[in-house]
Design a protein around this motif. Structure first.
Motif, PDB file in Angstrom:
ATOM      1  N   SER A  14       0.828  -1.196   0.000  1.00  0.00           N
ATOM      2  CA  SER A  14       0.000   0.000   0.000  1.00  0.00           C
ATOM      3  C   SER A  14       0.873   1.262   0.000  1.00  0.00           C
ATOM      4  O   SER A  14       0.590   2.210  -0.725  1.00  0.00           O
ATOM      5  CB  SER A  14      -0.922  -0.007   1.216  1.00  0.00           C
ATOM      6  N   LEU A  15       1.912   1.259   0.815  1.00  0.00           N
ATOM      7  CA  LEU A  15       2.810   2.414   0.860  1.00  0.00           C
ATOM      8  C   LEU A  15       3.544   2.581  -0.459  1.00  0.00           C
ATOM      9  O   LEU A  15       3.708   3.704  -0.955  1.00  0.00           O
ATOM     10  CB  LEU A  15       3.818   2.261   2.004  1.00  0.00           C
ATOM     11  N   ASN A  16       3.981   1.483  -1.037  1.00  0.00           N
ATOM     12  CA  ASN A  16       4.668   1.540  -2.331  1.00  0.00           C
ATOM     13  C   ASN A  16       3.730   2.048  -3.422  1.00  0.00           C
ATOM     14  O   ASN A  16       4.123   2.854  -4.265  1.00  0.00           O
ATOM     15  CB  ASN A  16       5.226   0.170  -2.716  1.00  0.00           C
ATOM     16  N   TYR A  17       2.479   1.570  -3.415  1.00  0.00           N
ATOM     17  CA  TYR A  17       1.479   2.008  -4.386  1.00  0.00           C
ATOM     18  C   TYR A  17       1.257   3.515  -4.259  1.00  0.00           C
ATOM     19  O   TYR A  17       1.246   4.241  -5.257  1.00  0.00           O
ATOM     20  CB  TYR A  17       0.165   1.251  -4.166  1.00  0.00           C
ATOM     21  N   HIS A  18       1.081   3.980  -3.028  1.00  0.00           N
ATOM     22  CA  HIS A  18       0.808   5.395  -2.791  1.00  0.00           C
ATOM     23  C   HIS A  18       1.999   6.259  -3.223  1.00  0.00           C
ATOM     24  O   HIS A  18       1.821   7.309  -3.849  1.00  0.00           O
ATOM     25  CB  HIS A  18       0.467   5.627  -1.322  1.00  0.00           C
ATOM     26  N   ALA A  19       3.200   5.803  -2.914  1.00  0.00           N
ATOM     27  CA  ALA A  19       4.402   6.543  -3.311  1.00  0.00           C
ATOM     28  C   ALA A  19       4.521   6.612  -4.832  1.00  0.00           C
ATOM     29  O   ALA A  19       4.853   7.667  -5.391  1.00  0.00           O
ATOM     30  CB  ALA A  19       5.637   5.902  -2.704  1.00  0.00           C
ATOM     31  N   ALA A  20       4.239   5.506  -5.507  1.00  0.00           N
ATOM     32  CA  ALA A  20       4.307   5.487  -6.968  1.00  0.00           C
ATOM     33  C   ALA A  20       3.253   6.402  -7.575  1.00  0.00           C
ATOM     34  O   ALA A  20       3.517   7.096  -8.572  1.00  0.00           O
ATOM     35  CB  ALA A  20       4.140   4.060  -7.481  1.00  0.00           C
ATOM     36  N   LEU A  21       2.072   6.418  -6.977  1.00  0.00           N
ATOM     37  CA  LEU A  21       1.002   7.291  -7.459  1.00  0.00           C
ATOM     38  C   LEU A  21       1.403   8.754  -7.309  1.00  0.00           C
ATOM     39  O   LEU A  21       1.238   9.553  -8.235  1.00  0.00           O
ATOM     40  CB  LEU A  21      -0.303   7.001  -6.709  1.00  0.00           C
ATOM     41  N   LYS A  22       1.949   9.118  -6.162  1.00  0.00           N
ATOM     42  CA  LYS A  22       2.384  10.500  -5.938  1.00  0.00           C
ATOM     43  C   LYS A  22       3.496  10.888  -6.913  1.00  0.00           C
ATOM     44  O   LYS A  22       3.510  12.008  -7.418  1.00  0.00           O
ATOM     45  CB  LYS A  22       2.842  10.698  -4.495  1.00  0.00           C
ATOM     46  N   THR A  23       4.401   9.976  -7.193  1.00  0.00           N
ATOM     47  CA  THR A  23       5.472  10.246  -8.148  1.00  0.00           C
ATOM     48  C   THR A  23       4.897  10.486  -9.544  1.00  0.00           C
ATOM     49  O   THR A  23       5.314  11.408 -10.248  1.00  0.00           O
ATOM     50  CB  THR A  23       6.483   9.082  -8.177  1.00  0.00           C
ATOM     51  N   SER A  24       3.922   9.664  -9.922  1.00  0.00           N
ATOM     52  CA  SER A  24       3.278   9.827 -11.236  1.00  0.00           C
ATOM     53  C   SER A  24       2.604  11.184 -11.347  1.00  0.00           C
ATOM     54  O   SER A  24       2.659  11.842 -12.388  1.00  0.00           O
ATOM     55  CB  SER A  24       2.243   8.722 -11.462  1.00  0.00           C
ATOM     56  N   ILE A  25       1.963  11.612 -10.272  1.00  0.00           N
ATOM     57  CA  ILE A  25       1.298  12.924 -10.260  1.00  0.00           C
ATOM     58  C   ILE A  25       2.340  14.029 -10.383  1.00  0.00           C
ATOM     59  O   ILE A  25       2.197  14.950 -11.199  1.00  0.00           O
ATOM     60  CB  ILE A  25       0.449  13.095  -8.980  1.00  0.00           C
ATOM     61  N   ALA A  26       3.395  13.940  -9.580  1.00  0.00           N
ATOM     62  CA  ALA A  26       4.441  14.973  -9.602  1.00  0.00           C
ATOM     63  C   ALA A  26       5.126  15.050 -10.960  1.00  0.00           C
ATOM     64  O   ALA A  26       5.513  16.141 -11.395  1.00  0.00           O
ATOM     65  CB  ALA A  26       5.462  14.689  -8.502  1.00  0.00           C
ATOM     66  N   ASN A  27       5.262  13.915 -11.625  1.00  0.00           N
ATOM     67  CA  ASN A  27       5.889  13.888 -12.954  1.00  0.00           C
ATOM     68  C   ASN A  27       4.941  14.319 -14.069  1.00  0.00           C
ATOM     69  O   ASN A  27       5.360  14.477 -15.213  1.00  0.00           O
ATOM     70  CB  ASN A  27       6.422  12.491 -13.267  1.00  0.00           C
ATOM     71  N   GLY A  28       3.653  14.465 -13.744  1.00  0.00           N
ATOM     72  CA  GLY A  28       2.680  14.900 -14.747  1.00  0.00           C
ATOM     73  C   GLY A  28       2.296  13.815 -15.733  1.00  0.00           C
ATOM     74  O   GLY A  28       1.843  14.111 -16.833  1.00  0.00           O
ATOM     75  N   ASN A  29       2.436  12.563 -15.347  1.00  0.00           N
ATOM     76  CA  ASN A  29       2.151  11.437 -16.236  1.00  0.00           C
ATOM     77  C   ASN A  29       0.675  11.036 -16.112  1.00  0.00           C
ATOM     78  O   ASN A  29       0.315  10.197 -15.288  1.00  0.00           O
ATOM     79  CB  ASN A  29       3.073  10.266 -15.904  1.00  0.00           C
ATOM     80  N   VAL A  30      -0.169  11.638 -16.921  1.00  0.00           N
ATOM     81  CA  VAL A  30      -1.617  11.437 -16.851  1.00  0.00           C
ATOM     82  C   VAL A  30      -1.981   9.970 -17.088  1.00  0.00           C
ATOM     83  O   VAL A  30      -2.790   9.400 -16.337  1.00  0.00           O
ATOM     84  CB  VAL A  30      -2.355  12.337 -17.871  1.00  0.00           C
ATOM     85  N   LYS A  31      -1.396   9.366 -18.099  1.00  0.00           N
ATOM     86  CA  LYS A  31      -1.712   7.972 -18.437  1.00  0.00           C
ATOM     87  C   LYS A  31      -1.400   7.037 -17.266  1.00  0.00           C
ATOM     88  O   LYS A  31      -2.195   6.158 -16.931  1.00  0.00           O
ATOM     89  CB  LYS A  31      -0.936   7.551 -19.679  1.00  0.00           C
ATOM     90  N   GLU A  32      -0.259   7.244 -16.630  1.00  0.00           N
ATOM     91  CA  GLU A  32       0.132   6.395 -15.511  1.00  0.00           C
ATOM     92  C   GLU A  32      -0.791   6.605 -14.304  1.00  0.00           C
ATOM     93  O   GLU A  32      -1.153   5.650 -13.621  1.00  0.00           O
ATOM     94  CB  GLU A  32       1.585   6.678 -15.122  1.00  0.00           C
ATOM     95  N   VAL A  33      -1.182   7.844 -14.050  1.00  0.00           N
ATOM     96  CA  VAL A  33      -2.107   8.124 -12.942  1.00  0.00           C
ATOM     97  C   VAL A  33      -3.438   7.423 -13.198  1.00  0.00           C
ATOM     98  O   VAL A  33      -3.993   6.788 -12.289  1.00  0.00           O
ATOM     99  CB  VAL A  33      -2.305   9.651 -12.755  1.00  0.00           C
ATOM    100  N   LYS A  34      -3.945   7.522 -14.420  1.00  0.00           N
ATOM    101  CA  LYS A  34      -5.205   6.848 -14.767  1.00  0.00           C
ATOM    102  C   LYS A  34      -5.088   5.345 -14.545  1.00  0.00           C
ATOM    103  O   LYS A  34      -5.988   4.712 -13.983  1.00  0.00           O
ATOM    104  CB  LYS A  34      -5.584   7.120 -16.223  1.00  0.00           C
ATOM    105  N   THR A  35      -3.983   4.763 -14.984  1.00  0.00           N
ATOM    106  CA  THR A  35      -3.772   3.323 -14.838  1.00  0.00           C
ATOM    107  C   THR A  35      -3.713   2.935 -13.367  1.00  0.00           C
ATOM    108  O   THR A  35      -4.314   1.941 -12.946  1.00  0.00           O
ATOM    109  CB  THR A  35      -2.470   2.895 -15.547  1.00  0.00           C
ATOM    110  N   ARG A  36      -2.989   3.706 -12.564  1.00  0.00           N
ATOM    111  CA  ARG A  36      -2.847   3.387 -11.133  1.00  0.00           C
ATOM    112  C   ARG A  36      -4.173   3.530 -10.376  1.00  0.00           C
ATOM    113  O   ARG A  36      -4.424   2.803  -9.433  1.00  0.00           O
ATOM    114  CB  ARG A  36      -1.779   4.253 -10.498  1.00  0.00           C
ATOM    115  N   LEU A  37      -5.022   4.465 -10.793  1.00  0.00           N
ATOM    116  CA  LEU A  37      -6.283   4.692 -10.079  1.00  0.00           C
ATOM    117  C   LEU A  37      -7.423   3.806 -10.583  1.00  0.00           C
ATOM    118  O   LEU A  37      -8.438   3.682  -9.904  1.00  0.00           O
ATOM    119  CB  LEU A  37      -6.689   6.165 -10.181  1.00  0.00           C
ATOM    120  N   GLU A  38      -7.252   3.220 -11.743  1.00  0.00           N
ATOM    121  CA  GLU A  38      -8.305   2.395 -12.329  1.00  0.00           C
ATOM    122  C   GLU A  38      -8.664   1.236 -11.389  1.00  0.00           C
ATOM    123  O   GLU A  38      -7.821   0.470 -10.951  1.00  0.00           O
ATOM    124  CB  GLU A  38      -7.848   1.831 -13.673  1.00  0.00           C
TER     125      GLU A  38
END
Length: 72
Positions: A14-38
């Motif tokens: 869960s912590l790893n998932y959340h950290a990866a999601l925050k990194t995707s947001i900070a990097n501006g990677n819309v596709k990755e954020v969508k994939t992680r939240l799906e």
């Protein structure tokens, strides 16, 4: 040291998932954020923090993706 406690492993994932999601947001990677939240839900506090992070990074598209994620 490793553990056989499934709760601890779940918390680490869960912590790893959340950290990866925050990194995707900070990097501006819309596709990755969508994939992680799906298929996921966010609690109200978590959702608010992620929206704030998207605003700080200046990405309104990611902000909308987060806002459209269902709350748990």
């Amino acid at each position: 040291m490793t553990t056989n406690d499934p709760t601890e492993k779940s918390e680490n994932r869960s912590l790893n998932y959340h950290a990866a999601l925050k990194t995707s947001i900070a990097n501006g990677n819309v596709k990755e954020v969508k994939t992680r939240l799906e298929g996921h839900t966010l609690n109200k506090l978590e959702k608010g923090c992620l929206i704030d992070l998207a605003r700080l990074s200046g990405n309104s598209e990611i902000e909308e993706v987060i806002k459209s994620t269902p709350e748990s």
